[in-house]
Structures are given as C-alpha cells and as structure tokens.
Scaffold this motif. Structure first.
Motif, short mmCIF file in Angstrom:
data_model
loop_
_atom_site.label_atom_id
_atom_site.label_comp_id
_atom_site.label_asym_id
_atom_site.label_seq_id
_atom_site.Cartn_x
_atom_site.Cartn_y
_atom_site.Cartn_z
N VAL A 18 0.84 -1.20 0.00
CA VAL A 18 0.00 0.00 0.00
C VAL A 18 0.87 1.25 0.00
N ALA A 19 1.95 1.22 0.76
CA ALA A 19 2.88 2.36 0.77
C ALA A 19 3.47 2.56 -0.63
N GLY A 20 3.77 1.47 -1.31
CA GLY A 20 4.28 1.56 -2.67
C GLY A 20 3.27 2.14 -3.63
N TRP A 21 1.99 1.72 -3.47
CA TRP A 21 0.92 2.26 -4.32
C TRP A 21 0.77 3.75 -4.09
N MET A 22 0.84 4.18 -2.84
CA MET A 22 0.70 5.60 -2.54
C MET A 22 1.85 6.41 -3.15
N ALA A 23 3.06 5.85 -3.11
CA ALA A 23 4.20 6.53 -3.73
C ALA A 23 3.98 6.66 -5.24
N PHE A 24 3.44 5.60 -5.85
CA PHE A 24 3.12 5.62 -7.28
C PHE A 24 2.08 6.71 -7.58
N VAL A 25 1.04 6.78 -6.75
CA VAL A 25 0.00 7.78 -6.94
C VAL A 25 0.58 9.19 -6.83
N GLU A 26 1.36 9.42 -5.81
CA GLU A 26 1.93 10.75 -5.60
C GLU A 26 2.83 11.18 -6.76
N GLU A 27 3.73 10.29 -7.17
CA GLU A 27 4.65 10.64 -8.24
C GLU A 27 3.91 10.84 -9.56
N THR A 28 2.90 10.02 -9.80
CA THR A 28 2.11 10.17 -11.02
C THR A 28 1.39 11.51 -11.03
N LEU A 29 0.85 11.90 -9.88
CA LEU A 29 0.14 13.17 -9.79
C LEU A 29 1.08 14.36 -9.99
N VAL A 30 2.26 14.28 -9.39
CA VAL A 30 3.22 15.37 -9.55
C VAL A 30 3.60 15.53 -11.03
N ARG A 31 3.84 14.41 -11.69
CA ARG A 31 4.21 14.47 -13.11
C ARG A 31 3.04 14.94 -13.97
N TRP A 32 1.83 14.50 -13.60
CA TRP A 32 0.64 14.90 -14.35
C TRP A 32 0.40 16.40 -14.22
N LEU A 33 0.67 16.96 -13.06
CA LEU A 33 0.55 18.40 -12.88
C LEU A 33 1.45 19.15 -13.86
N ALA A 34 2.67 18.64 -14.02
CA ALA A 34 3.65 19.31 -14.89
C ALA A 34 3.39 19.03 -16.37
N ASP A 35 2.84 17.85 -16.66
CA ASP A 35 2.64 17.44 -18.05
C ASP A 35 1.42 16.53 -18.14
N PRO A 36 0.21 17.10 -18.24
CA PRO A 36 -1.02 16.31 -18.25
C PRO A 36 -1.22 15.55 -19.57
N VAL A 37 -0.50 14.44 -19.73
CA VAL A 37 -0.54 13.68 -20.98
C VAL A 37 -1.79 12.82 -21.10
N MET A 38 -2.57 12.74 -20.03
CA MET A 38 -3.84 12.02 -20.09
C MET A 38 -4.92 12.87 -19.46
N THR A 39 -6.17 12.54 -19.73
CA THR A 39 -7.27 13.31 -19.17
C THR A 39 -7.44 12.98 -17.69
N ARG A 40 -8.22 13.80 -17.03
CA ARG A 40 -8.53 13.56 -15.61
C ARG A 40 -9.14 12.19 -15.44
N GLU A 41 -10.10 11.84 -16.29
CA GLU A 41 -10.79 10.55 -16.18
C GLU A 41 -9.83 9.39 -16.41
N GLN A 42 -8.95 9.51 -17.38
CA GLN A 42 -7.97 8.45 -17.64
C GLN A 42 -7.03 8.29 -16.46
N LEU A 43 -6.61 9.40 -15.91
CA LEU A 43 -5.71 9.36 -14.75
C LEU A 43 -6.36 8.64 -13.58
N ILE A 44 -7.60 8.98 -13.29
CA ILE A 44 -8.31 8.35 -12.18
C ILE A 44 -8.41 6.84 -12.39
N GLU A 45 -8.74 6.43 -13.60
CA GLU A 45 -8.87 4.99 -13.88
C GLU A 45 -7.55 4.26 -13.68
N VAL A 46 -6.46 4.86 -14.10
CA VAL A 46 -5.14 4.24 -13.93
C VAL A 46 -4.82 4.07 -12.45
N LEU A 47 -5.04 5.12 -11.67
CA LEU A 47 -4.71 5.07 -10.24
C LEU A 47 -5.59 4.08 -9.49
#
Length: 202
Positions: free
Chosen positions: A154-183
C-alpha cells in the motif's frame, strides 16, 4: 495586492494570515513565501505576524498542517457507499480534483517528507499514515489479508499515486478521467500480486 488594515480579533487575524499563506502556497513553492509578502497582503506589519507565529518556519508549518488536513477531509471515504472499489474510486477522484485545484499546495504537503524541517516531515508522514490506514482497514474487502507485506504494498501504491500526480501536474498527458482509472486500477492489481506472492511463498 495589499489589504487595508482593519481591526480583527486575535483568532480572526491568525485565521486570515494562515488563509493567505494557503492561498500563496497554491501558486508557488512554500519555501518562497516570505513573512514580508504575507504582511503586505494582510496589510499589517511584519512584527504583528510574529505576534501570532514564532518564526517563518512556524508559519510554514501551520500552513502545511492546514493543507494536509484539508486534503484528508476532501479524500475521506464516503460513508454512504459500501462497495470498496466505489469508495476507492470516490476517494481517488477527490484526490485528483484536490491536486487539480491546489497544485503547489499538494506538492508542498507530499514533498514535506523531504523537507529539512523535521516538523514538516512529520506532517507529511502523518498524512500518509492516515491515508494508508484508510486503505488497510478495508484490505480484506480487496482480497488482501492485512500484513507487513500488505502495508509495504500500500505504501508503494501511494508513492506511485503521488509521483504520477506530480508528473501529471507538470505534463497532463492524459485526461482527468484516464488518470483516475489508472490510479484506481493499480491498487487491486497490486493487491492480487501481493496475495498470490505471499500465498506461494515457502
């Protein structure tokens, strides 16, 4: 823009200063927010701010603490939903929307673990711990037996979520809906892998 100076009760003035800090932290890194800038925005003297906060570090700590609590409040599991995956989807959606709205404020909270200030690191760690516990409490409903291995996953999943969100903020290569589904999809997959690995261990 400088606010005109008005008389306020101590509680109201302190609230105003923290709210100004939170607003500024949504637009720029926390470490760049100076007491001078806050004083100017509030229409008060720099000395008055130190009447409410011991130091610049104390002010930053209060801002981060409020941001963290706001994030926890926004992402709290819905009590009117019983299906665990629906609860997860709702919480992740709230998390993504918080990130979309707050930007730097979100980064300030989750990056607090790397701060040189131990008090800010503690806020970041405590926030993660609360969010992890929310998931672990319902781990059995996702096919995971709670264990040290599950906690690590779970800690690993949270780290993945956080890093993905930080990168998405800088470069939103997918839509909000796509991002949510991935996470959302990543956690059950991880749950199955952990379950299968632990079950197959000698």
């Amino acid at each position: 823009m400088t606010a005109s100076r008005t008389r306020m009760s101590p509680g109201a003035r302190r609230r105003q200063l923290i709210d100004l800090g939170i607003a500024m932290a949504g637009e720029r890194p926390l470490e760049s927010i100076t007491i001078e800038a806050v004083a100017e925005a509030a229409g008060v003297s720099k000395g008055l701010i130190f009447h409410y906060f011991e130091s610049k570090a104390d002010f930053h700590l209060q801002v981060v603490s409020e941001q963290a609590q706001g994030m926890l409040d926004r992402t709290a599991p819905r009590e009117d939903v019983t299906d665990v995956l629906e609860v997860l989807h709702s919480s992740v959606t709230a998390y993504v929307d918080y990130v979309s709205e707050k930007g730097h404020a979100f980064i300030g909270v989750i990056r607090g673990a790397a701060s040189a200030d131990p008090d800010i690191r503690e806020v970041a760690d405590r926030t993660r711990a609360v969010m992890s516990e929310r998931i672990l409490e319902r781990a059995p409903e996702m096919g995971m037996e709670r264990s040290r291995s599950t906690e690590v996953a779970v800690a690993g999943w949270m780290a993945f979520v956080e890093e993905t969100l930080v990168r998405w903020l800088a470069d939103p290569v997918m839509t909000r809906e796509q991002l949510i589904e991935v996470l959302v999809a990543a956690l059950p997959v991880l749950a199955r892998l952990v379950g299968d690995t632990v079950a197959g261990a000698p």
